[in-house]
Design a protein around this motif. Structure first.
Motif, PDB file in Angstrom:
ATOM      1  N   LEU A  94      30.551  22.601  26.989  1.00 15.96           N
ATOM      2  CA  LEU A  94      30.101  23.990  27.049  1.00 15.96           C
ATOM      3  C   LEU A  94      28.581  23.999  27.054  1.00 15.96           C
ATOM      4  O   LEU A  94      27.946  23.324  26.230  1.00 15.96           O
ATOM      5  CB  LEU A  94      30.625  24.778  25.847  1.00 15.96           C
ATOM      6  N   SER A  95      27.988  24.746  27.963  1.00 15.95           N
ATOM      7  CA  SER A  95      26.528  24.772  28.040  1.00 15.95           C
ATOM      8  C   SER A  95      26.033  26.158  28.428  1.00 15.95           C
ATOM      9  O   SER A  95      26.770  26.930  29.050  1.00 15.95           O
ATOM     10  CB  SER A  95      26.021  23.731  29.042  1.00 15.95           C
ATOM     11  N   PRO A  96      24.768  26.464  28.129  1.00 18.53           N
ATOM     12  CA  PRO A  96      24.181  27.722  28.572  1.00 18.53           C
ATOM     13  C   PRO A  96      23.580  27.627  29.967  1.00 18.53           C
ATOM     14  O   PRO A  96      23.060  28.604  30.487  1.00 18.53           O
ATOM     15  CB  PRO A  96      23.074  27.960  27.538  1.00 18.53           C
ATOM     16  N   ASN A 139      14.580  28.678  28.538  1.00 23.69           N
ATOM     17  CA  ASN A 139      14.738  28.460  27.095  1.00 23.69           C
ATOM     18  C   ASN A 139      14.677  29.761  26.316  1.00 23.69           C
ATOM     19  O   ASN A 139      15.415  29.954  25.345  1.00 23.69           O
ATOM     20  CB  ASN A 139      13.638  27.528  26.581  1.00 23.69           C
ATOM     21  N   SER A 140      13.793  30.667  26.706  1.00 23.67           N
ATOM     22  CA  SER A 140      13.643  31.917  25.964  1.00 23.67           C
ATOM     23  C   SER A 140      14.916  32.758  26.029  1.00 23.67           C
ATOM     24  O   SER A 140      15.314  33.377  25.031  1.00 23.67           O
ATOM     25  CB  SER A 140      12.446  32.719  26.489  1.00 23.67           C
ATOM     26  N   GLU A 141      15.576  32.774  27.183  1.00 19.85           N
ATOM     27  CA  GLU A 141      16.843  33.498  27.302  1.00 19.85           C
ATOM     28  C   GLU A 141      17.933  32.825  26.472  1.00 19.85           C
ATOM     29  O   GLU A 141      18.736  33.497  25.811  1.00 19.85           O
ATOM     30  CB  GLU A 141      17.281  33.549  28.763  1.00 19.85           C
ATOM     31  N   MET A 142      17.974  31.501  26.512  1.00 21.01           N
ATOM     32  CA  MET A 142      18.973  30.761  25.738  1.00 21.01           C
ATOM     33  C   MET A 142      18.817  31.028  24.242  1.00 21.01           C
ATOM     34  O   MET A 142      19.794  31.180  23.506  1.00 21.01           O
ATOM     35  CB  MET A 142      18.848  29.264  26.015  1.00 21.01           C
ATOM     36  N   ALA A 143      17.569  31.096  23.791  1.00 25.76           N
ATOM     37  CA  ALA A 143      17.290  31.263  22.366  1.00 25.76           C
ATOM     38  C   ALA A 143      17.754  32.609  21.827  1.00 25.76           C
ATOM     39  O   ALA A 143      17.955  32.761  20.625  1.00 25.76           O
ATOM     40  CB  ALA A 143      15.792  31.095  22.109  1.00 25.76           C
ATOM     41  N   PHE A 171      31.755  19.422  23.007  1.00 27.81           N
ATOM     42  CA  PHE A 171      30.309  19.273  22.955  1.00 27.81           C
ATOM     43  C   PHE A 171      29.647  20.544  23.474  1.00 27.81           C
ATOM     44  O   PHE A 171      29.853  20.936  24.624  1.00 27.81           O
ATOM     45  CB  PHE A 171      29.850  18.071  23.790  1.00 27.81           C
ATOM     46  N   ILE A 172      28.881  21.210  22.603  1.00 28.45           N
ATOM     47  CA  ILE A 172      28.099  22.381  22.990  1.00 28.45           C
ATOM     48  C   ILE A 172      26.694  21.898  23.265  1.00 28.45           C
ATOM     49  O   ILE A 172      25.940  21.546  22.358  1.00 28.45           O
ATOM     50  CB  ILE A 172      28.106  23.459  21.897  1.00 28.45           C
ATOM     51  N   SER A 173      26.330  21.862  24.528  1.00 25.75           N
ATOM     52  CA  SER A 173      25.089  21.246  24.952  1.00 25.75           C
ATOM     53  C   SER A 173      23.900  22.183  24.802  1.00 25.75           C
ATOM     54  O   SER A 173      24.051  23.407  24.775  1.00 25.75           O
ATOM     55  CB  SER A 173      25.225  20.821  26.422  1.00 25.75           C
ATOM     56  N   CYS A 174      22.716  21.591  24.718  1.00 23.33           N
ATOM     57  CA  CYS A 174      21.413  22.264  24.743  1.00 23.33           C
ATOM     58  C   CYS A 174      20.786  22.321  23.355  1.00 23.33           C
ATOM     59  O   CYS A 174      21.423  22.743  22.384  1.00 23.33           O
ATOM     60  CB  CYS A 174      21.487  23.673  25.329  1.00 23.33           C
ATOM     61  N   THR A 175      19.530  21.920  23.285  1.00 22.15           N
ATOM     62  CA  THR A 175      18.780  21.955  22.031  1.00 22.15           C
ATOM     63  C   THR A 175      18.217  23.336  21.730  1.00 22.15           C
ATOM     64  O   THR A 175      17.710  23.576  20.634  1.00 22.15           O
ATOM     65  CB  THR A 175      17.606  20.957  22.078  1.00 22.15           C
ATOM     66  N   ALA A 176      18.289  24.267  22.697  1.00 20.10           N
ATOM     67  CA  ALA A 176      17.595  25.554  22.580  1.00 20.10           C
ATOM     68  C   ALA A 176      18.522  26.729  22.297  1.00 20.10           C
ATOM     69  O   ALA A 176      18.122  27.875  22.478  1.00 20.10           O
ATOM     70  CB  ALA A 176      16.786  25.831  23.848  1.00 20.10           C
ATOM     71  N   ILE A 177      19.775  26.459  21.874  1.00 23.70           N
ATOM     72  CA  ILE A 177      20.665  27.563  21.499  1.00 23.70           C
ATOM     73  C   ILE A 177      21.043  27.426  20.029  1.00 23.70           C
ATOM     74  O   ILE A 177      21.103  26.326  19.476  1.00 23.70           O
ATOM     75  CB  ILE A 177      21.928  27.635  22.377  1.00 23.70           C
TER      76      ILE A 177
END
Length: 244
Positions: free
Chosen positions: A126-128, A159-163, A186-192
């Motif tokens: 799963l990813s944003p 990144n700003s939208e993901m955050a 696995f929920i991917s991305c360091t910015a969520i």
């Protein structure tokens, strides 16, 4: 006066995307006393191929600056870049270590080690991300021997939208998209903001749930002989044993 934690056990240098405001708070929440994160940013705000690959253009000078601070290890902490191609994580490690004389690992390395430690073979991803980034990550997992059993992405570019995605929104979306045939998610991305929902999702799905920031911290601690479970951040930390 409050005691100041200067990193008496471990100082970690983090190379992170410039547009990411989420990773540091999550990482600090998981780190034990005595482990200090020191951060250098590399330019990255969007998800296009030129932007992602551009993040590594300043890898050597940024790594050298972290070495000046006397860090014990350097982590290149960006999922979309380190999983961009099967061999890119190794190239990043080699470049960082050559420029800094400090050992290095990447987010991609931590993810693979965590999945293997859990003996996972069928992973829901799963990813944003936008579609092309998500598809590259599927290919990355498959190239490392994992079957992607169900996947979903949100199509977000920056990144700003993901955050801005709330933990509750992440939990609801993820819970609806975890495949019953997967043995890990696995929920991917360091910015969520995914760290707060790990335990909640594990309870709902009945399988381990991994996130990028969680995997990185787990690998950082175990590879440096710090066998601690911060509690509340999933089954991964409950796995005993340190070392590579």
């Amino acid at each position: 006066m409050a005691e100041i934690d200067y990193g008496s056990r471990l100082r970690v240098g983090l190379l992170m995307p410039s547009g990411n405001p989420i990773a540091e708070p999550e990482i600090r929440a998981m780190l034990p006393v005595g482990v200090s994160p020191l951060v250098t940013r590399l330019a990255l705000r969007g998800s296009s191929k030129p932007e992602l690959l551009g993040m590594v253009e300043q890898l050597e000078p940024a790594s050298s600056l972290l070495a000046d601070a006397g860090v014990d290890v350097i982590v290149f902490h960006c999922t979309a870049v380190s999983t961009f191609a099967p061999d890119l994580a190794a190239e990043i490690r080699q470049r960082v270590e050559a420029a800094s004389s400090v050992k290095c690992f990447t987010t991609a390395d931590a993810i693979i080690k965590a999945l293997r430690k859990l003996s996972a073979t069928r992973v829901t991803l799963l990813s944003p991300y936008i579609s092309e980034v998500h598809e590259r990550e599927i290919s990355f997992l498959e190239s490392n021997g994992f079957a992607v059993e169900g996947s979903a992405h949100l199509g977000i570019n920056t990144n700003s939208e993901m955050a801005r995605i709330t933990p509750d929104a992440i939990a609801e979306w993820a819970g609806d998209n975890i495949s019953p045939r997967a043995d890990a998610c696995f929920i991917s991305c360091t910015a969520i903001r995914s760290a707060p929902v790990i335990s909640r999702l594990e309870e709902r799905a009945g399988i381990p749930v991994l996130t990028s920031n969680q995997c990185m911290v787990w690998q950082l601690l175990r590879s440096n002989g710090i066998d601690l479970n911060p509690g509340g951040f999933g089954r991964l930390f409950a796995i005993a044993g340190s070392g590579e």
